[in-house]
Scaffold this active site. Structure first.
Site, short mmCIF file in Angstrom:
data_model
loop_
_atom_site.label_atom_id
_atom_site.label_comp_id
_atom_site.label_asym_id
_atom_site.label_seq_id
_atom_site.Cartn_x
_atom_site.Cartn_y
_atom_site.Cartn_z
N ASP A 66 58.99 50.09 -1.94
CA ASP A 66 58.69 51.46 -1.52
C ASP A 66 57.26 51.60 -1.01
O ASP A 66 56.70 52.70 -0.99
CB ASP A 66 58.95 52.43 -2.67
CG ASP A 66 58.11 52.11 -3.90
OD1 ASP A 66 57.49 51.03 -3.94
OD2 ASP A 66 58.07 52.94 -4.83
N HIS A 278 45.21 29.80 16.30
CA HIS A 278 45.38 31.06 15.58
C HIS A 278 45.57 30.79 14.09
O HIS A 278 46.52 31.25 13.47
CB HIS A 278 46.55 31.87 16.14
CG HIS A 278 46.24 32.54 17.44
ND1 HIS A 278 47.19 33.23 18.17
CD2 HIS A 278 45.10 32.63 18.15
CE1 HIS A 278 46.63 33.72 19.27
NE2 HIS A 278 45.36 33.36 19.28
N ASP A 295 36.81 33.52 14.67
CA ASP A 295 37.29 34.42 15.72
C ASP A 295 37.67 35.72 15.03
O ASP A 295 38.77 35.87 14.51
CB ASP A 295 38.49 33.78 16.42
CG ASP A 295 38.96 34.59 17.62
OD1 ASP A 295 38.62 35.77 17.73
OD2 ASP A 295 39.71 34.03 18.45
N ASP A 306 36.49 41.38 20.56
CA ASP A 306 37.10 40.06 20.36
C ASP A 306 36.00 39.02 20.53
O ASP A 306 35.65 38.67 21.66
CB ASP A 306 38.24 39.84 21.35
CG ASP A 306 39.09 38.63 21.03
OD1 ASP A 306 38.80 37.94 20.04
OD2 ASP A 306 40.05 38.35 21.78
N HIS A 378 44.50 26.81 26.33
CA HIS A 378 44.70 28.26 26.53
C HIS A 378 43.89 28.76 27.71
O HIS A 378 42.99 28.08 28.22
CB HIS A 378 44.31 29.03 25.26
CG HIS A 378 42.88 28.83 24.85
ND1 HIS A 378 41.82 29.49 25.45
CD2 HIS A 378 42.33 28.06 23.88
CE1 HIS A 378 40.68 29.14 24.87
NE2 HIS A 378 40.96 28.25 23.92
N HIS A 382 41.34 37.29 28.77
CA HIS A 382 42.38 38.32 28.73
C HIS A 382 41.68 39.67 28.74
O HIS A 382 40.50 39.78 28.43
CB HIS A 382 43.27 38.18 27.49
CG HIS A 382 42.54 38.20 26.18
ND1 HIS A 382 42.06 39.36 25.61
CD2 HIS A 382 42.19 37.20 25.32
CE1 HIS A 382 41.46 39.08 24.46
NE2 HIS A 382 41.51 37.78 24.26
N HIS A 389 44.79 42.09 23.36
CA HIS A 389 45.28 41.55 24.62
C HIS A 389 45.78 42.76 25.41
O HIS A 389 46.96 43.13 25.33
CB HIS A 389 46.39 40.52 24.40
CG HIS A 389 45.92 39.31 23.66
ND1 HIS A 389 46.75 38.53 22.89
CD2 HIS A 389 44.70 38.74 23.56
CE1 HIS A 389 46.06 37.53 22.35
NE2 HIS A 389 44.81 37.65 22.74
N GLU A 405 36.32 33.03 27.01
CA GLU A 405 36.44 32.27 25.76
C GLU A 405 36.96 30.85 25.97
O GLU A 405 38.06 30.51 25.54
CB GLU A 405 37.34 33.01 24.77
CG GLU A 405 38.69 33.45 25.34
CD GLU A 405 39.59 34.04 24.28
OE1 GLU A 405 39.70 33.48 23.18
OE2 GLU A 405 40.21 35.09 24.57
N TYR A 409 39.29 21.58 21.50
CA TYR A 409 39.84 21.35 20.16
C TYR A 409 40.35 19.92 20.08
O TYR A 409 41.26 19.54 20.82
CB TYR A 409 40.98 22.34 19.88
CG TYR A 409 40.66 23.74 20.35
CD1 TYR A 409 40.00 24.64 19.52
CD2 TYR A 409 40.97 24.14 21.65
CE1 TYR A 409 39.69 25.91 19.96
CE2 TYR A 409 40.65 25.41 22.10
CZ TYR A 409 40.01 26.29 21.26
OH TYR A 409 39.69 27.55 21.71
N ARG A 426 35.10 27.11 20.01
CA ARG A 426 35.38 28.20 20.94
C ARG A 426 34.21 29.16 20.90
O ARG A 426 33.69 29.47 19.81
CB ARG A 426 36.69 28.92 20.57
CG ARG A 426 37.05 30.06 21.53
CD ARG A 426 38.51 30.49 21.43
NE ARG A 426 38.90 31.08 20.17
CZ ARG A 426 39.70 30.48 19.29
NH1 ARG A 426 40.15 29.24 19.51
NH2 ARG A 426 40.04 31.08 18.16
N GLU A 428 33.32 32.97 22.41
CA GLU A 428 34.00 34.09 23.07
C GLU A 428 33.12 35.33 23.06
O GLU A 428 32.56 35.72 22.04
CB GLU A 428 35.31 34.40 22.34
CG GLU A 428 36.08 35.57 22.91
CD GLU A 428 37.38 35.81 22.17
OE1 GLU A 428 38.28 36.45 22.74
OE2 GLU A 428 37.51 35.34 21.01
#
Length: 464
Positions: A66, A278, A295, A306, A378, A382, A389, A405, A409, A426, A428
Site C-alpha cells: 500500500d 549505467h 555521473d 547531467d 555511446h 543528448h 534525455h 560527454e 571504458y 567519462r 560530461e
C-alpha cells in the site's frame, strides 16, 4: 560486514554542521503561470486546424503493497500547467469550443478537495486553487469528465504522445486518471479518429527543444547544485570509502540546496564498475589506485542537469589513468568547439570521436577506428531539460541545451595491455547554445588533471 564497516565510516565522516551555514540561497523561482500559459498558446499556434491536444498527468505508481512511489509529474503536463497533482487532464483546442457551459481553448480537469486524504498526503488544490495559482480559467473536477463531456465528432486529429492508439493501456484501471483515459480511448476507437503522435512529438520537440529564459535559469541552478556535489566528492573521497558514501555526499549537496530529486539514478562506479555505463548499484569498497566515475546531477523545479566527473580515489592519477583521462578531455574540448549555432547535432559526436579514435590507435590500445568503437560505445551528446534525455532539434541553435560527454571504458579482459584494464573515464558537461557559440553551465566543477588533483587536497566539510 562490508555495509556495517562502511556505514560506521560515513557516520565518522558526517560533520556536525548547521544547515543554515551550508545552504546556498535559491529564491522561490518556480515557473510562472504566465510561462505555462505562453507554452500552451505556442502549442495551439502550431496545432493543425480541427485538432484537440490531450495531455494526461502521470499516474500514481505502487512501490509495494500500500506504499506508492514518490509522485513525479508528466513532463509535458507540467510544461503546460505547472500542476504537480495526479488524476488530471488538459485539453487544448485551436479555436474556442464550449464544454460544460464554458467557452474557451483550454480546459483542465483536476482532483476534488478531500480533507481526509489531505490529512495523510497533503493539500489538494481543487478547482479554485488551480484557478488562483495557475490562472487557468476553465477548471473542473475530474468527476465531471464523462462520455458526454468531449465531442470528438468534429475533431480531425487527436494530438497526444502515447505510442499506439490505446491510451488506456498507459494506465491500467485504478483511479480517475484511468477512467478519463478509458473514455478518451473509447471515443477515439468508436469514431476512428487518428492519433497524431508524430505531429504531437514534432510540436513538443520544437517547443521544449529551445529553452526559454525562465528554463535556462532553472538549468543553471540545477547545474550549480550538481557541481557543488561533484566538488565535495573530489574533496571527500578516500580509499576505504564505499561508492554509496560518495553517492550520499553528492546527493546531500543536491538536497541541501533545494533539489527535489536527483535528475536520474546516481552512478558512482569505481575500478571495473567505472566501465559499466549505467552502473547504479554503488556498493563497492573503493581502494587505493582506483578511479571513481560519478555521473550524478540534481533536478530543480522539474529541470535536470547531467554532470559526470572521473577522479582518482587517492587524489592522484596514475600515468595510465592520466593518459586516458587527458585523451577524453581533449575529445570533450573538440566537442565543445563544435557547439555552434547552425551545426548539425551530430557534429559534436563526430568531433569528439575523431580525437578518441586517433588517440586509442596512438596508444596501441586498438588497431583501427572500428575497434575503437568498443571502448567508446555511446553517443557524445543528448538534449537536456525537463527530461535528462530531452526533446530537441537535430540542428544546434540558440536556446538548445545539450550534454557533451565523451568516454573511454576498458573493462578487465579487454584485448589490450593489462595496464589499461579497469580504467573507465567519462567527462560530461551541460552546454547551452548561444547566439555566437556556447556556454558551459557546469564549468564550476574542475575538469583538468591539475585542477582535480588540487581540489582533492582541499578540506571537505565531511573531513574529521
Amino acid at each position: 560486514m562490508l555495509r556495517k564497516i562502511s556505514f560506521r565510516l560515513l557516520c565518522l565522516l558526517m560533520p556536525a554542521i548547521s544547515l543554515a551555514q551550508q545552504t546556498t540561497e535559491y529564491p522561490n523561482d518556480y515557473l510562472s503561470p504566465e510561462f505555462h500559459a505562453g507554452r500552451r498558446a505556442a502549442f495551439r499556434e502550431m496545432m493543425p486546424d480541427n485538432a484537440v491536444g490531450v495531455f494526461f498527468a502521470s499516474q500514481v505508481r505502487v512501490r509495494n503493497n500500500d506504499v506508492d512511489y514518490q509522485y513525479a509529474q508528466s513532463k509535458n503536463f507540467y510544461y503546460f500547467t505547472g500542476l504537480e497533482e495526479p488524476n488530471s487532464l488538459l485539453l487544448l483546442f485551436k479555436k474556442p469550443v464550449t464544454i460544460l457551459g464554458a467557452t474557451g481553448t483550454e480546459f483542465i480537469f483536476v482532483q476534488n478537495r478531500n480533507p481526509q486524504q489531505e490529512m495523510w498526503t497533503g493539500k489538494i488544490l481543487g478547482v479554485e486553487g488551480v484557478k488562483n495559482k495557475y490562472k487557468i480559467a476553465n477548471v473542473f473536477t475530474n468527476d465531471k469528465f464523462t462520455a458526454n463531456t468531449l465531442d470528438l465528432s468534429a475533431v480531425d486529429t487527436v494530438l497526444t504522445v502515447y505510442k499506439g492508439e490505446n491510451i488506456l493501456s498507459k494506465y491500467g484501471s485504478r483511479d480517475q486518471l484511468s477512467r478519463m483515459a478509458g473514455i478518451v480511448d473509447s471515443m477515439i476507437t468508436a469514431l476512428k479518429k487518428p492519433v497524431g503522435e508524430r505531429t504531437t512529438g514534432r510540436i513538443m520537440t520544437a517547443l521544449r527543444g529551445i529553452k526559454q529564459p525562465e528554463e535556462i535559469r532553472l538549468l543553471e541552478k540545477a547545474a550549480a547544485m550538481s557541481c557543488e556535489g561533484h566538488n565535495d566528492v573530489m574533496r571527500a573521497v578516500k580509499p576505504g570509502m564505499t561508492e554509496y558514501q560518495a553517492q550520499a555526499i553528492m546527493e546531500y549537496n543536491f538536497k541541501k540546496n533545494g533539489s527535489e530529486y536527483p535528475g536520474y539514478p546516481s552512478i558512482n562506479g569505481s575500478s571495473e564498475n567505472s566501465c559499466v555505463l549505467h552502473y547504479v548499484t554503488n556498493l563497492r569498497l573503493m581502494k587505493d589506485g582506483d578511479l571513481l566515475l560519478s555521473d550524478c546531477a540534481a533536478e530543480y523545479h522539474g529541470y535536470t542537469a547531467d554532470v559526470t566527473r572521473t577522479i582518482p580515489v587517492n587524489g592522484k592519477f596514475t600515468p595510465e589513468q592520466k593518459l586516458i583521462y587527458e585523451l577524453v578531455l581533449e575529445a570533450q574540448d573538440s566537442g565543445f568547439a563544435a557547439c555552434k549555432p547552425g551545426n548539425p547535432f551530430g557534429a559534436v559526436d563526430a568531433a569528439a570521436r575523431r580525437v578518441i579514435n586517433r588517440g586509442l590507435i596512438k596508444l596501441g590500445i586498438v588497431a583501427n577506428e572500428q575497434e575503437a568503437r568498443q571502448y567508446f560505445p555511446h553517443g557524445t551528446s543528448h538534449h537536456l531539460g525537463l527530461d535528462v534525455h530531452d526533446m530537441g532539434p537535430r540542428t544546434l541553435m540558440e536556446g538548445v541545451c545539450l550534454t557533451v560527454e565523451p568516454g573511454i571504458y576498458i573493462p578487465p579482459g579487454s584485448n589490450c595491455d593489462k595496464k589499461w584494464w579497469n580504467i573507465g573515464v567519462r567527462i560530461e558537461d551541460d552546454i547551452l547554445i548561444t547566439k555566437d557559440g556556447h556556454r558551459n553551465l557546469s564549468a564550476s566543477s574542475p575538469r583538468t588533471v591539475a585542477e582535480i588533483e588540487k581540489m582533492a587536497k582541499q578540506k571537505s566539510i565531511f573531513d574529521k
